[in-house]
Design an enzyme around this catalytic site. Sequence first.
Site, mmCIF file in Angstrom:
data_model
loop_
_atom_site.group_PDB
_atom_site.id
_atom_site.type_symbol
_atom_site.label_atom_id
_atom_site.label_comp_id
_atom_site.label_asym_id
_atom_site.label_seq_id
_atom_site.Cartn_x
_atom_site.Cartn_y
_atom_site.Cartn_z
ATOM 1 C CE LYS A 64 -4.473 1.063 1.519
ATOM 2 N NZ LYS A 64 -5.590 0.710 2.348
ATOM 3 C CD GLU A 124 -16.905 4.453 -12.361
ATOM 4 O OE1 GLU A 124 -17.242 5.477 -11.722
ATOM 5 O OE2 GLU A 124 -17.280 4.190 -13.520
ATOM 6 C CD GLU A 150 -10.869 1.022 6.349
ATOM 7 O OE1 GLU A 150 -10.430 1.897 5.597
ATOM 8 O OE2 GLU A 150 -10.953 -0.175 6.024
HETATM 9 P P1 GTP Z 1 -7.419 2.182 -0.138
HETATM 10 O O1 GTP Z 1 -7.539 1.111 0.902
HETATM 11 O O2 GTP Z 1 -6.055 2.449 -0.589
HETATM 12 O O3 GTP Z 1 -8.415 1.960 -1.248
HETATM 13 O O4 GTP Z 1 -7.768 3.503 0.663
HETATM 14 P P2 GTP Z 1 -8.968 4.490 0.511
HETATM 15 O O5 GTP Z 1 -8.621 5.669 1.304
HETATM 16 O O6 GTP Z 1 -9.366 4.657 -0.903
HETATM 17 O O7 GTP Z 1 -10.071 3.714 1.321
HETATM 18 P P3 GTP Z 1 -11.502 3.278 0.867
HETATM 19 O O8 GTP Z 1 -12.431 3.852 1.852
HETATM 20 O O9 GTP Z 1 -11.725 3.561 -0.573
HETATM 21 O O10 GTP Z 1 -11.566 1.715 0.991
HETATM 22 C C1 GTP Z 1 -10.633 0.901 1.577
HETATM 23 C C2 GTP Z 1 -11.188 -0.509 1.775
HETATM 24 O O11 GTP Z 1 -12.539 -0.639 1.326
HETATM 25 C C3 GTP Z 1 -10.437 -1.543 0.984
HETATM 26 O O12 GTP Z 1 -9.321 -2.008 1.688
HETATM 27 C C4 GTP Z 1 -11.492 -2.639 0.796
HETATM 28 O O13 GTP Z 1 -11.611 -3.414 1.976
HETATM 29 C C5 GTP Z 1 -12.760 -1.855 0.642
HETATM 30 N N1 GTP Z 1 -13.058 -1.541 -0.768
HETATM 31 C C6 GTP Z 1 -13.001 -0.325 -1.343
HETATM 32 N N2 GTP Z 1 -13.368 -0.383 -2.626
HETATM 33 C C7 GTP Z 1 -13.673 -1.667 -2.905
HETATM 34 C C8 GTP Z 1 -14.132 -2.363 -4.079
HETATM 35 O O14 GTP Z 1 -14.327 -1.807 -5.167
HETATM 36 N N3 GTP Z 1 -14.336 -3.719 -3.947
HETATM 37 C C9 GTP Z 1 -14.144 -4.377 -2.778
HETATM 38 N N4 GTP Z 1 -14.380 -5.696 -2.742
HETATM 39 N N5 GTP Z 1 -13.718 -3.744 -1.654
HETATM 40 C C10 GTP Z 1 -13.479 -2.418 -1.704
#
Ligand code: GTP
Length: 214
Positions: A64, A124, A150
């Site tokens: 990450k 999306e 989280e």
């Molecule tokens: P990231 O974890 O880097 O995406 O950080 P962020 O700040 O964008 O957090 P976000 O709130 O978008 O979501 C983080 C977590 O949500 C991920 O680790 C997944 O567990 C879940 N998540 C977000 N988008 C998706 C998706 O399109 N599909 C699935 N299955 N899980 C998702």
Amino acid sequence: MEENNNGYDSVDSWKTIMFLYNSALKEVGTKLEILNDEFQYVHQYNPIEHIKTRVKTAESIVQKLRRYGYESSIDNMVKYVNDIAGVRLICSFTSDIYVLAEMIGKQSDLKVISIKDYIKNPKESGYKSYHMLVTVPIYLSDSVVDTKVEIQIRTIAMDFWASLEHKIYYKFEGNAPEHISQELKECADMISVLDEKMLTLNSEILSFAAEEKR
Ligand code: GTP
Ligand code: MG
């Protein structure tokens, strides 16, 4: 973490950090179980179906940080990786999600850092869930450390979709053919219809039961 390793010190602080995140998970997990039990006791109803907790692996923390463009260091992971400690609350109905979010927001020892409502604003991909980033104070023998957790709140149906979508996407390493993404999105829409139907049915049953009682 290895790239930045300066001997036992960093091994030691990695351990300390992971100890904090594990403790934070325990604190928040227990807190949520108590809230759920109290709700059962007062309203004869459980908003939480089940609770899953997990601590992110070292590999996925490093991954990450790389994706965000930061080098692997303890400082960077604490600062930029918000989901090292993660709690997932699975509930029956969409309405339960907001009940839980409100209960969590009212806990005086938790600080709510941010909220992302992917139910009102789905991603999306079709992903739906309610995300809360909170901190919980961890009391050590000589200090108090506010530690990030989280919390993802979703229905059984949303969890079903997210788990399978994650598995399918993982195989394609994020490069799924367009029609697959499209069909997954359609599945997400079906899931939402199901959730709405179940919620309506439940309200009908509840008002029917209330009538019977009168
Ligand atoms: P990231 O974890 O880097 O995406 O950080 P962020 O700040 O964008 O957090 P976000 O709130 O978008 O979501 C983080 C977590 O949500 C991920 O680790 C997944 O567990 C879940 N998540 C977000 N988008 C998706 C998706 O399109 N599909 C699935 N299955 N899980 C998702
Ligand atoms: Mg994301």
